[in-house]
Design a protein around this motif. Structure first.
Motif, PDB file in Angstrom:
ATOM      1  N   LEU A 180       0.824  -1.208   0.000  1.00 24.09           N
ATOM      2  CA  LEU A 180       0.000   0.000   0.000  1.00 24.09           C
ATOM      3  C   LEU A 180       0.858   1.257   0.000  1.00 24.09           C
ATOM      4  CD1 LEU A 180      -2.915  -0.936   2.438  1.00 24.09           C
ATOM      5  CD2 LEU A 180      -2.927  -0.908  -0.057  1.00 24.09           C
ATOM      6  N   ALA A 231       2.293   1.627  -3.518  1.00 27.92           N
ATOM      7  CA  ALA A 231       1.240   2.073  -4.445  1.00 27.92           C
ATOM      8  C   ALA A 231       0.866   3.525  -4.189  1.00 27.92           C
ATOM      9  CB  ALA A 231       0.014   1.175  -4.308  1.00 27.92           C
ATOM     10  N   GLY A 232       0.836   3.933  -2.916  1.00 28.00           N
ATOM     11  CA  GLY A 232       0.500   5.314  -2.593  1.00 28.00           C
ATOM     12  C   GLY A 232       1.540   6.297  -3.105  1.00 28.00           C
ATOM     13  N   LEU A 291       1.326   6.376  -6.918  1.00 28.49           N
ATOM     14  CA  LEU A 291       0.140   7.079  -7.393  1.00 28.49           C
ATOM     15  C   LEU A 291       0.276   8.585  -7.198  1.00 28.49           C
ATOM     16  CD1 LEU A 291      -2.623   6.713  -8.642  1.00 28.49           C
ATOM     17  CD2 LEU A 291      -3.582   6.467  -6.352  1.00 28.49           C
ATOM     18  N   THR A 350       0.795   4.378 -15.494  1.00 32.50           N
ATOM     19  CA  THR A 350      -0.294   5.253 -15.063  1.00 32.50           C
ATOM     20  C   THR A 350       0.002   6.709 -15.375  1.00 32.50           C
ATOM     21  OG1 THR A 350      -0.699   3.688 -13.265  1.00 32.50           O
ATOM     22  CG2 THR A 350      -1.779   5.815 -13.111  1.00 32.50           C
ATOM     23  N   MET A 372      -9.652   6.791 -11.137  1.00 33.86           N
ATOM     24  CA  MET A 372      -8.756   6.601  -9.995  1.00 33.86           C
ATOM     25  C   MET A 372      -8.766   5.162  -9.485  1.00 33.86           C
ATOM     26  SD  MET A 372      -6.848   9.094  -8.993  1.00 33.86           S
ATOM     27  CE  MET A 372      -6.568   8.690  -7.292  1.00 33.86           C
ATOM     28  N   PHE A 381      -5.491   2.776  -9.238  1.00 34.81           N
ATOM     29  CA  PHE A 381      -5.071   2.097  -8.012  1.00 34.81           C
ATOM     30  C   PHE A 381      -4.934   0.597  -8.256  1.00 34.81           C
ATOM     31  CE2 PHE A 381      -6.029  -0.023  -3.976  1.00 34.81           C
ATOM     32  CZ  PHE A 381      -5.063   0.546  -3.159  1.00 34.81           C
ATOM     33  N   MET A 388      -1.757  -0.193  -9.917  1.00 29.77           N
ATOM     34  CA  MET A 388      -0.640  -0.147  -8.969  1.00 29.77           C
ATOM     35  C   MET A 388      -0.522  -1.452  -8.178  1.00 29.77           C
ATOM     36  SD  MET A 388       0.774   2.794  -9.374  1.00 29.77           S
ATOM     37  CE  MET A 388       0.427   4.447  -9.978  1.00 29.77           C
ATOM     38  N   ALA A 437     -11.636   0.401  -3.726  1.00 31.35           N
ATOM     39  CA  ALA A 437     -11.133   1.610  -4.381  1.00 31.35           C
ATOM     40  C   ALA A 437     -12.144   2.145  -5.381  1.00 31.35           C
ATOM     41  CB  ALA A 437      -9.802   1.308  -5.076  1.00 31.35           C
TER      42      ALA A 437
END
Length: 307
Positions: A99, A102-103, A106, A184, A235, A239, A242, A288
């Protein structure tokens, strides 16, 4: 608005239920866990005893409802590796690493992609626009594993600026996040560019310019605010890219997340862990998209009126 959100929530529950059926069936088709757990020296009596213990002698519907009941209580079985840890605990222990990666990826792609998209639209058909479109094309064409290896070779092996692997320090996020976020980044750049071109030619932008507002305010406040709606719409998809793309990236950079755990578990034929990883990733994807749907209903009055 409440009705629209409730509808999205029910649709998410149905999607999660359908995915649980797919995961359950695939786990039954990919091999024999009994043979893996017992090994070659087990007798037929040992085999039948383990089959009964695991409930594999029951019909598929009974096994599925048992699986759902156990999943609702957090019981996904134990890992078939030597550690024999509970599968859910093993996955949850790796989840923060995935996470956080990915955060970061992103956030990086949102900031850079929006900036690239705005400049490409403002400087339409200029060298800046061509460069932004070229980056978008490259980002959607290069495989993640190849890009990760190239970045590792250049910045870690040759230049020695960044580590090849590791977790915990900000410097460890640079190469994995860049690799994970390039695809992305390309999508966001193209979305923002197309939306900005449409917005800059609209009547309210012409009115803002007639009123004497500076070009900076017109572009970055009025035009960009309306151009971000397509980005919000996708979005959830971003996500998901990701999280699912992390399987390759985490393996290349030895990142201790659920993507690498899934890869290792597949090689070891650790079915309970693989099943748990897929279900957790599916739940994250659905949550998500549910959050994006709720946000979209709040932002766009037309969605509220449609219900």
């Amino acid at each position: 608005m409440i009705k629209a959100i409730a509808n999205r929530f029910v649709e998410s529950l149905i999607a999660l239920l359908l995915m649980s059926v797919v995961i359950f069936l695939l786990s039954r088709l990919t091999g024999d866990p009994v043979a893996l757990m017992l090994g070659d020296g087990a007798t037929e009596a040992d085999r039948q005893a383990l089959i009964a213990e695991l409930g594999l002698d029951q019909s598929l519907p009974v096994q599925y409802f048992t699986f759902i009941g156990n999943a609702l209580t957090g019981n996904f079985g134990q890992s078939l590796t030597a550690s024999a840890d509970p599968a859910l605990e093993l996955v949850l222990s790796r989840l923060p690493a995935s996470l956080s990666l990915a955060g970061v990826a992103l956030a990086f792609t949102l900031v850079v992609g929006i900036i690239f998209g705005v400049f490409a639209a403002v400087a339409h058909n200029s060298p800046i626009d061509v460069l932004a479109r070229l980056i978008a094309l490259i980002g959607q064409s290069i495989p993640s594993f190849w890009l990760g290896i190239v970045l590792m070779y250049v910045f870690a092996v040759q230049l020695r600026w960044l580590p090849t692997s590791g977790y915990g320090e900000p410097v460890h996020y640079v190469l994995p996040a860049a690799t994970l976020g390039l695809f992305t980044l390309a999508a966001i750049t193209r979305l923002v560019r197309a939306s900005m071109l449409e917005a800059l030619g609209s009547e309210y932008i012409k009115l803002a310019r007639v009123k004497g507002l500076s070009e900076t305010v017109v572009v970055w406040k009025h035009a960009l605010a309306n151009s971000l709606i397509p980005v919000i719409t996708f979005m959830g998809t971003f996500f998901a890219v990701m999280i699912t793309g992390a399987v390759v990236v985490e393996t290349v950079f030895a990142w201790p997340g659920i993507g690498r755990l899934a890869y290792e578990s597949i090689l070891a034929r650790d079915f309970p862990v693989v099943q748990t990883v897929v279900l957790v990733i599916t739940a994250l994807f659905i949550l998500a998209n549910l959050a994006v749907d709720i946000l979209y209903v709040i932002v766009d009055p037309r969605m509220r009126s449609r219900g």
